[in-house]
Design an enzyme around this catalytic site. Structure first.
Site, PDB file in Angstrom:
ATOM      1  N   GLY A   1       0.773  -1.177   0.001  1.00  0.00           N
ATOM      2  CA  GLY A   1       0.041  -0.107  -0.089  1.00  0.00           C
ATOM      3  C   GLY A   1       0.884   1.132   0.166  1.00  0.00           C
TER       4      GLY A   1
ATOM      5  N   ALA B   1       1.693   3.175  -2.202  1.00  0.00           N
ATOM      6  CA  ALA B   1       1.398   4.485  -3.035  1.00  0.00           C
ATOM      7  C   ALA B   1       0.713   5.656  -2.290  1.00  0.00           C
ATOM      8  CB  ALA B   1       0.874   4.224  -4.223  1.00  0.00           C
TER       9      ALA B   1
ATOM     10  N   GLY C   1      -1.386   7.273   1.289  1.00  0.00           N
ATOM     11  CA  GLY C   1      -2.211   7.108   2.813  1.00  0.00           C
ATOM     12  C   GLY C   1      -1.163   6.753   3.981  1.00  0.00           C
TER      13      GLY C   1
ATOM     14  N   ASP D   1      -1.136  -6.915  -7.836  1.00  0.00           N
ATOM     15  CA  ASP D   1      -2.357  -6.834  -7.440  1.00  0.00           C
ATOM     16  C   ASP D   1      -2.854  -7.764  -6.354  1.00  0.00           C
ATOM     17  OD1 ASP D   1      -5.171  -6.836  -7.064  1.00  0.00           O
ATOM     18  OD2 ASP D   1      -5.649  -7.014  -9.098  1.00  0.00           O
ATOM     19  N   LEU D   2      -2.671  -7.462  -5.020  1.00  0.00           N
ATOM     20  CA  LEU D   2      -2.955  -8.299  -3.899  1.00  0.00           C
ATOM     21  C   LEU D   2      -4.447  -8.904  -3.827  1.00  0.00           C
ATOM     22  CD1 LEU D   2      -0.771  -6.452  -1.277  1.00  0.00           C
ATOM     23  CD2 LEU D   2      -0.325  -8.585  -2.668  1.00  0.00           C
TER      24      LEU D   2
ATOM     25  N   GLY E   1      -5.006  -1.804   1.338  1.00  0.00           N
ATOM     26  CA  GLY E   1      -6.478  -2.237   1.750  1.00  0.00           C
ATOM     27  C   GLY E   1      -7.451  -1.394   1.133  1.00  0.00           C
TER      28      GLY E   1
ATOM     29  N   SER F   1      -8.132  -2.204  12.082  1.00  0.00           N
ATOM     30  CA  SER F   1      -8.942  -0.924  12.232  1.00  0.00           C
ATOM     31  C   SER F   1      -9.743  -1.002  13.265  1.00  0.00           C
ATOM     32  CB  SER F   1      -9.762  -1.030  11.042  1.00  0.00           C
ATOM     33  OG  SER F   1     -10.799   0.254  11.070  1.00  0.00           O
TER      34      SER F   1
ATOM     35  N   TYR G   1     -16.222  -4.696   5.399  1.00  0.00           N
ATOM     36  CA  TYR G   1     -15.174  -4.122   5.841  1.00  0.00           C
ATOM     37  C   TYR G   1     -14.731  -4.689   7.154  1.00  0.00           C
ATOM     38  CZ  TYR G   1     -11.570  -0.541   6.781  1.00  0.00           C
ATOM     39  OH  TYR G   1     -10.265   0.105   7.247  1.00  0.00           O
TER      40      TYR G   1
ATOM     41  N   LYS H   1     -11.309  -7.032   8.974  1.00  0.00           N
ATOM     42  CA  LYS H   1     -10.328  -6.467  10.020  1.00  0.00           C
ATOM     43  C   LYS H   1     -10.690  -7.281  11.189  1.00  0.00           C
ATOM     44  CE  LYS H   1      -8.776  -3.218   7.437  1.00  0.00           C
ATOM     45  NZ  LYS H   1      -7.438  -3.162   6.719  1.00  0.00           N
TER      46      LYS H   1
HETATM   47  N1  LIG Z   1      -7.799   5.833   6.385  1.00  0.00           N
HETATM   48  C1  LIG Z   1      -8.515   5.533   7.661  1.00  0.00           C
HETATM   49  O1  LIG Z   1      -9.239   6.061   8.186  1.00  0.00           O
HETATM   50  C2  LIG Z   1      -8.045   3.927   8.164  1.00  0.00           C
HETATM   51  C3  LIG Z   1      -8.623   3.716   9.468  1.00  0.00           C
HETATM   52  C4  LIG Z   1      -8.302   2.375   9.741  1.00  0.00           C
HETATM   53  C5  LIG Z   1      -7.710   1.411   8.970  1.00  0.00           C
HETATM   54  N2  LIG Z   1      -7.122   1.762   7.850  1.00  0.00           N
HETATM   55  C6  LIG Z   1      -6.318   0.866   7.191  1.00  0.00           C
HETATM   56  O2  LIG Z   1      -5.430   1.461   6.760  1.00  0.00           O
HETATM   57  C7  LIG Z   1      -4.534   0.851   5.655  1.00  0.00           C
HETATM   58  C8  LIG Z   1      -4.391   1.882   4.456  1.00  0.00           C
HETATM   59  O3  LIG Z   1      -5.025   2.792   4.134  1.00  0.00           O
HETATM   60  P1  LIG Z   1      -5.104   4.273   3.879  1.00  0.00           P
HETATM   61  O4  LIG Z   1      -6.258   5.019   4.660  1.00  0.00           O
HETATM   62  O5  LIG Z   1      -3.755   4.448   3.773  1.00  0.00           O
HETATM   63  O6  LIG Z   1      -5.974   4.112   2.359  1.00  0.00           O
HETATM   64  P2  LIG Z   1      -5.369   4.660   0.718  1.00  0.00           P
HETATM   65  O7  LIG Z   1      -6.479   4.396  -0.147  1.00  0.00           O
HETATM   66  O8  LIG Z   1      -4.740   6.126   0.853  1.00  0.00           O
HETATM   67  O9  LIG Z   1      -4.024   3.515   0.476  1.00  0.00           O
HETATM   68  C9  LIG Z   1      -4.238   2.298   0.339  1.00  0.00           C
HETATM   69  C10 LIG Z   1      -3.309   1.570  -0.827  1.00  0.00           C
HETATM   70  O10 LIG Z   1      -3.476   0.035  -1.044  1.00  0.00           O
HETATM   71  C11 LIG Z   1      -3.366   0.156  -2.161  1.00  0.00           C
HETATM   72  N3  LIG Z   1      -4.206  -1.199  -2.447  1.00  0.00           N
HETATM   73  C12 LIG Z   1      -5.661  -1.227  -2.674  1.00  0.00           C
HETATM   74  N4  LIG Z   1      -5.961  -2.277  -3.351  1.00  0.00           N
HETATM   75  C13 LIG Z   1      -4.695  -2.992  -3.617  1.00  0.00           C
HETATM   76  C14 LIG Z   1      -4.373  -4.128  -4.080  1.00  0.00           C
HETATM   77  N5  LIG Z   1      -5.321  -5.099  -4.836  1.00  0.00           N
HETATM   78  N6  LIG Z   1      -3.105  -4.766  -4.549  1.00  0.00           N
HETATM   79  C15 LIG Z   1      -2.096  -3.892  -3.969  1.00  0.00           C
HETATM   80  N7  LIG Z   1      -2.332  -2.853  -3.549  1.00  0.00           N
HETATM   81  C16 LIG Z   1      -3.721  -2.399  -3.236  1.00  0.00           C
HETATM   82  C17 LIG Z   1      -3.925   1.219  -2.893  1.00  0.00           C
HETATM   83  O11 LIG Z   1      -3.594   1.210  -4.397  1.00  0.00           O
HETATM   84  C18 LIG Z   1      -3.350   2.413  -1.926  1.00  0.00           C
HETATM   85  O12 LIG Z   1      -2.154   2.713  -2.368  1.00  0.00           O
HETATM   86  C19 LIG Z   1      -5.746   0.001   4.799  1.00  0.00           C
HETATM   87  O13 LIG Z   1      -5.546  -1.469   5.190  1.00  0.00           O
HETATM   88  C20 LIG Z   1      -7.183   0.622   5.549  1.00  0.00           C
HETATM   89  O14 LIG Z   1      -7.967  -0.492   5.820  1.00  0.00           O
HETATM   90  C21 LIG Z   1      -7.409   2.930   7.544  1.00  0.00           C
END
Ligand SMILES: NC(=O)c1ccc[n+]([C@@H]2O[C@H](COP(=O)([O-])OP(=O)(O)OC[C@H]3O[C@@H](n4cnc5c(N)ncnc54)[C@H](O)[C@@H]3O)[C@@H](O)[C@H]2O)c1
Length: 259
Positions: free
Chosen positions: A9, A11, A13, A42-43, A72, A112, A153, A157
């Protein structure tokens, strides 16, 4: 010598913030994502997960010091099951032999606070059974109604937390000297949550569902420092834990009898 990390992930967040933090501390980082990454994989598919393991082996010579699994999705759709649960578990299990060859090896995943919201027990069990076709079938049915689609979702988790609790103390992990932990964020300001945080209705929903009295919504950098700690040699004692980095939502919602 610089430690070698894999971050999925990478790229966007939380994953992106974690990569930046580790690079700033002098680590070597192999970023994995669907796009804009050192390893593009692609996961959501078994082929993508296998490709990830092969590509990381090629880049590192088969030795790694830490894996941080952030990739995710939060879509109320079956693909979220494939990425969040099966993609994360395949990443950690697939890279574990390379970790076992590393120095002070560590692993962390991103769960999460949604994991303690309502879940679907059949979906959680299908995940833990490793039965992806069944899990996708259950998720497809949940996704057909607005009432149940949110369970997809949270169930991924919750299943990850239970997988972690089952796995962390086994010979392959604790027995091999590899702490395995999770971080459970509240609301983090990333593209994943933008649809909610950018509208008054979305914010009203989040403020009730995920109260964060300490901080309000978090920045991804605040989660990255915890992931970096759990994946560092300084963490020599914490394993099998889901550490909620949620500005207080766990304590507000679950109170004093859960810890
Ligand atoms: N943002 C929140 O509020 C939050 C809260 C709790 C948990 N999370 C968890 O944190 C993690 C990161 O989320 P984020 O908020 O940074 O989101 P984000 O969308 O900014 O980043 C998620 C990254 O996962 C990559 N990804 C998605 N599907 C993929 C696939 N099939 N193969 C490879 N890569 C893939 C995306 O391309 C992206 O770069 C996730 O597991 C999410 O569930 C986020």
């Amino acid at each position: 010598m610089a430690r070698t990390y894999v971050v999925t992930g990478s790229a966007s967040g939380i994953g992106r913030a974690t990569v930046d933090l580790l690079l700033g501390r002098g680590a070597r980082v192999v970023g994995v994502d669907r796009h804009d990454a050192d390893v593009v994989a692609d996961l959501s598919t078994p082929a993508g997960r296998t490709a990830l393991v092969g590509a990381v082996h090629d880049r590192t010579g088969g030795t790694l010091d830490a894996v941080i699994a952030c990739a995710g999705l939060a879509l109320p759709e079956p693909v979220t099951v494939s990425v969040n649960y099966f993609g994360t578990v395949a990443t950690l299990v697939g890279l574990r032999p390379m970790l076992a060859a590393g120095v002070d090896p560590r692993a962390a995943l991103v769960s999460s606070m949604a994991s303690f919201m309502p879940t679907d027990a059949i979906l959680v069990d299908a995940c833990l059974d490793g039965d992806e076709p069944h899990a996708l079938d259950v998720a497809s049915k949940l996704a057909t109604s607005e009432e149940s689609s949110g369970l997809v979702y949270s169930s991924t988790k919750a299943a990850l937390n239970r997988w972690l609790r089952r796995t962390a103390a086994t010979p392959d992990w604790a027995g091999a000297g590899i702490p395995l932990n999770a971080v459970g964020p509240g609301v983090v300001l990333t593209p994943m949550t933008q649809g909610w945080t950018s509208t008054p209705e979305g914010r009203a929903y989040l403020d009730e569902a995920v109260p964060m009295p300490l901080t309000g919504y978090a920045r991804p950098e605040q989660v990255a420092v915890l992931l970096a700690y759990l994946a560092s040699p300084e963490n020599s004692l914490v394993t099998g834990q889901v550490v909620f980095a949620d500005g207080g939502s766990d304590v507000v919602l679950r109170g004093e009898h859960a810890w």
